[in-house]
Design a protein around this motif. Sequence first.
Motif, PDB file in Angstrom:
ATOM      1  N   ILE A  81       0.833  -1.196   0.000  1.00 57.56           N
ATOM      2  CA  ILE A  81       0.000   0.000   0.000  1.00 57.56           C
ATOM      3  C   ILE A  81       0.875   1.255   0.000  1.00 57.56           C
ATOM      4  CG2 ILE A  81      -1.746   1.301   1.295  1.00 57.56           C
ATOM      5  CD1 ILE A  81      -2.802  -1.366   2.335  1.00 57.56           C
ATOM      6  N   PHE A  82       0.494   2.191  -0.855  1.00 56.74           N
ATOM      7  CA  PHE A  82       1.153   3.492  -0.947  1.00 56.74           C
ATOM      8  C   PHE A  82       0.133   4.560  -0.538  1.00 56.74           C
ATOM      9  CE2 PHE A  82       3.012   0.602  -3.926  1.00 56.74           C
ATOM     10  CZ  PHE A  82       4.369   0.866  -3.940  1.00 56.74           C
ATOM     11  N   GLU A  83       0.443   5.333   0.486  1.00 57.22           N
ATOM     12  CA  GLU A  83      -0.444   6.407   0.913  1.00 57.22           C
ATOM     13  C   GLU A  83       0.213   7.756   0.655  1.00 57.22           C
ATOM     14  OE1 GLU A  83      -1.387   5.784   5.016  1.00 57.22           O
ATOM     15  OE2 GLU A  83      -2.671   4.051   4.622  1.00 57.22           O
ATOM     16  N   GLY A  84      -0.602   8.713   0.199  1.00 53.93           N
ATOM     17  CA  GLY A  84      -0.120  10.082   0.026  1.00 53.93           C
ATOM     18  C   GLY A  84       0.835  10.267  -1.129  1.00 53.93           C
ATOM     19  N   LEU A  85       0.678   9.489  -2.194  1.00 56.25           N
ATOM     20  CA  LEU A  85       1.538   9.660  -3.363  1.00 56.25           C
ATOM     21  C   LEU A  85       1.223  10.975  -4.076  1.00 56.25           C
ATOM     22  CD1 LEU A  85       1.509   6.108  -4.994  1.00 56.25           C
ATOM     23  CD2 LEU A  85       3.553   7.326  -4.227  1.00 56.25           C
ATOM     24  N   SER A  86       2.252  11.656  -4.522  1.00 52.76           N
ATOM     25  CA  SER A  86       2.053  12.856  -5.331  1.00 52.76           C
ATOM     26  C   SER A  86       3.303  13.086  -6.176  1.00 52.76           C
ATOM     27  CB  SER A  86       1.771  14.084  -4.457  1.00 52.76           C
ATOM     28  OG  SER A  86       2.874  14.384  -3.623  1.00 52.76           O
ATOM     29  N   GLY A  87       3.126  13.871  -7.235  1.00 55.74           N
ATOM     30  CA  GLY A  87       4.263  14.189  -8.099  1.00 55.74           C
ATOM     31  C   GLY A  87       4.052  13.837  -9.551  1.00 55.74           C
ATOM     32  N   LEU A  88       2.908  13.206  -9.895  1.00 55.33           N
ATOM     33  CA  LEU A  88       2.620  12.903 -11.294  1.00 55.33           C
ATOM     34  C   LEU A  88       2.094  14.152 -12.010  1.00 55.33           C
ATOM     35  CD1 LEU A  88       0.842   9.407 -11.277  1.00 55.33           C
ATOM     36  CD2 LEU A  88       3.274   9.927 -11.386  1.00 55.33           C
ATOM     37  N   ASN A  89       2.385  14.241 -13.291  1.00 51.62           N
ATOM     38  CA  ASN A  89       1.836  15.331 -14.108  1.00 51.62           C
ATOM     39  C   ASN A  89       0.325  15.175 -14.243  1.00 51.62           C
ATOM     40  OD1 ASN A  89       4.302  16.617 -14.657  1.00 51.62           O
ATOM     41  ND2 ASN A  89       4.730  15.214 -16.349  1.00 51.62           N
ATOM     42  N   GLN A  90      -0.401  16.274 -14.051  1.00 49.23           N
ATOM     43  CA  GLN A  90      -1.843  16.257 -14.176  1.00 49.23           C
ATOM     44  C   GLN A  90      -2.292  16.655 -15.569  1.00 49.23           C
ATOM     45  OE1 GLN A  90      -2.767  17.946  -9.710  1.00 49.23           O
ATOM     46  NE2 GLN A  90      -4.363  18.141 -11.259  1.00 49.23           N
ATOM     47  N   VAL A  91      -3.322  15.973 -16.036  1.00 51.00           N
ATOM     48  CA  VAL A  91      -4.023  16.358 -17.254  1.00 51.00           C
ATOM     49  C   VAL A  91      -5.465  16.624 -16.829  1.00 51.00           C
ATOM     50  CG1 VAL A  91      -4.714  15.707 -19.581  1.00 51.00           C
ATOM     51  CG2 VAL A  91      -2.508  14.923 -18.667  1.00 51.00           C
ATOM     52  N   GLY A  92      -5.815  17.889 -16.666  1.00 52.27           N
ATOM     53  CA  GLY A  92      -7.092  18.232 -16.061  1.00 52.27           C
ATOM     54  C   GLY A  92      -7.079  17.805 -14.607  1.00 52.27           C
ATOM     55  N   GLU A  93      -8.048  16.980 -14.223  1.00 53.55           N
ATOM     56  CA  GLU A  93      -8.129  16.489 -12.845  1.00 53.55           C
ATOM     57  C   GLU A  93      -7.593  15.072 -12.710  1.00 53.55           C
ATOM     58  OE1 GLU A  93      -9.069  18.285 -10.201  1.00 53.55           O
ATOM     59  OE2 GLU A  93      -9.215  19.987 -11.583  1.00 53.55           O
ATOM     60  N   ASN A  94      -6.930  14.572 -13.764  1.00 52.42           N
ATOM     61  CA  ASN A  94      -6.488  13.179 -13.769  1.00 52.42           C
ATOM     62  C   ASN A  94      -4.982  13.052 -13.871  1.00 52.42           C
ATOM     63  OD1 ASN A  94      -9.157  12.409 -13.623  1.00 52.42           O
ATOM     64  ND2 ASN A  94      -9.351  11.928 -15.804  1.00 52.42           N
ATOM     65  N   VAL A  95      -4.494  11.907 -13.458  1.00 50.12           N
ATOM     66  CA  VAL A  95      -3.099  11.518 -13.664  1.00 50.12           C
ATOM     67  C   VAL A  95      -3.101  10.169 -14.368  1.00 50.12           C
ATOM     68  CG1 VAL A  95      -2.126  12.811 -11.733  1.00 50.12           C
ATOM     69  CG2 VAL A  95      -3.039  10.501 -11.338  1.00 50.12           C
ATOM     70  N   PHE A  96      -1.935   9.811 -14.926  1.00 50.80           N
ATOM     71  CA  PHE A  96      -1.837   8.591 -15.731  1.00 50.80           C
ATOM     72  C   PHE A  96      -0.670   7.739 -15.222  1.00 50.80           C
ATOM     73  CE2 PHE A  96      -4.256  11.561 -18.114  1.00 50.80           C
ATOM     74  CZ  PHE A  96      -5.133  10.828 -18.897  1.00 50.80           C
ATOM     75  N   PRO A  97      -0.921   6.988 -14.142  1.00 48.37           N
ATOM     76  CA  PRO A  97       0.145   6.172 -13.570  1.00 48.37           C
ATOM     77  C   PRO A  97       0.246   4.799 -14.220  1.00 48.37           C
ATOM     78  CG  PRO A  97      -1.795   6.021 -12.196  1.00 48.37           C
ATOM     79  CD  PRO A  97      -2.142   6.951 -13.329  1.00 48.37           C
ATOM     80  N   GLY A  98       1.423   4.235 -14.124  1.00 48.10           N
ATOM     81  CA  GLY A  98       1.626   2.826 -14.422  1.00 48.10           C
ATOM     82  C   GLY A  98       2.051   2.125 -13.145  1.00 48.10           C
ATOM     83  N   LEU A  99       1.777   0.831 -13.051  1.00 44.00           N
ATOM     84  CA  LEU A  99       2.136   0.082 -11.856  1.00 44.00           C
ATOM     85  C   LEU A  99       2.503  -1.347 -12.249  1.00 44.00           C
ATOM     86  CD1 LEU A  99       0.262   0.127  -8.451  1.00 44.00           C
ATOM     87  CD2 LEU A  99       1.132  -2.007  -9.397  1.00 44.00           C
TER      88      LEU A  99
END
Length: 292
Positions: A199-217
């Motif tokens: 579990i990852f809590e409080g992740l931040s730092g991804l580039n936003q596109v509008g109100e969304n982010v596009f992570p990979g995992l």
Amino acid sequence: MKFIIFLAALSLVTFSCDFKKSFNKDLVTGLTTTGDGLDCEDIYISVDEEKISRNSFVYGEDVYFYFTGIEGLTKEGENVFPGMELYVKNKAGEKILFEKDLYADYPDGVNFSPLQLSANVTVADPIHSKNDYTLFLKIWDKKGDGTFTAEMDFSVIPNDKLEITTNKLTFNEIYLFSKNRKKVITNQKISFGENVYIIFEGLSGLNQVGENVFPGLSLRVTDNTNETILDYSDLFEEYNENGLAVSDFNNEVSANFWFTGSKVNNPLQCEITIWDKKGDANLKAGTELILE
């Protein structure tokens, strides 16, 4: 969200002549106790059923405090009627955990011999790693005036068995959690059939596109012979087109897995990677696991 060892050598103790009042400070843990009408023969802390003598706890540990041989409680028949209050304060002095009476469910009293009372704190949200806190416990006599208090400052540290490398991604907590046991895994030991979450809590730092982010995992697990046990290149592939709400991503991200069978070449190597599909930010978390 759990003490006193070598009492004569490590503690400073003063008693009044009638033994109604007492003061004790453990010079190892910093635990301070004060008795007024109540006394306690032995106090100790336990984690995973093992006595410990430290005031630094790994995030997610269940810490137990035991008070053995409580004396001075008023008896009615064969029973005594203790109460126990617990709270934890942060550095700002705010109460972040509070239990008014851990023995509220014993209106008819208790009859243990020797009398042992206990309390536990799970060192997890709203408690956080890399922070300091103060624990306070108060035992009182519901049929009299006697009290016995304990106070201890403690710190919370991340699990050093998790190796974290990060580039532009920040986080509050990363930990393993057992759904079956409903507890944080701090010793890296898991069982066949156990549903394990990272579990990852409080992740931040991804580039936003509008109100969304596009992570990979991605998630990869290998055994001690380097044979691949699990290998998922992108568990977030379904969000490639529309992304994931920033608030959801920042709140909590997790991946879970379990193993069936009866034999494995321990230790297992587990590695999970989160990356930004709209930038170059990434984070890797790796740990050994012992599958029993």
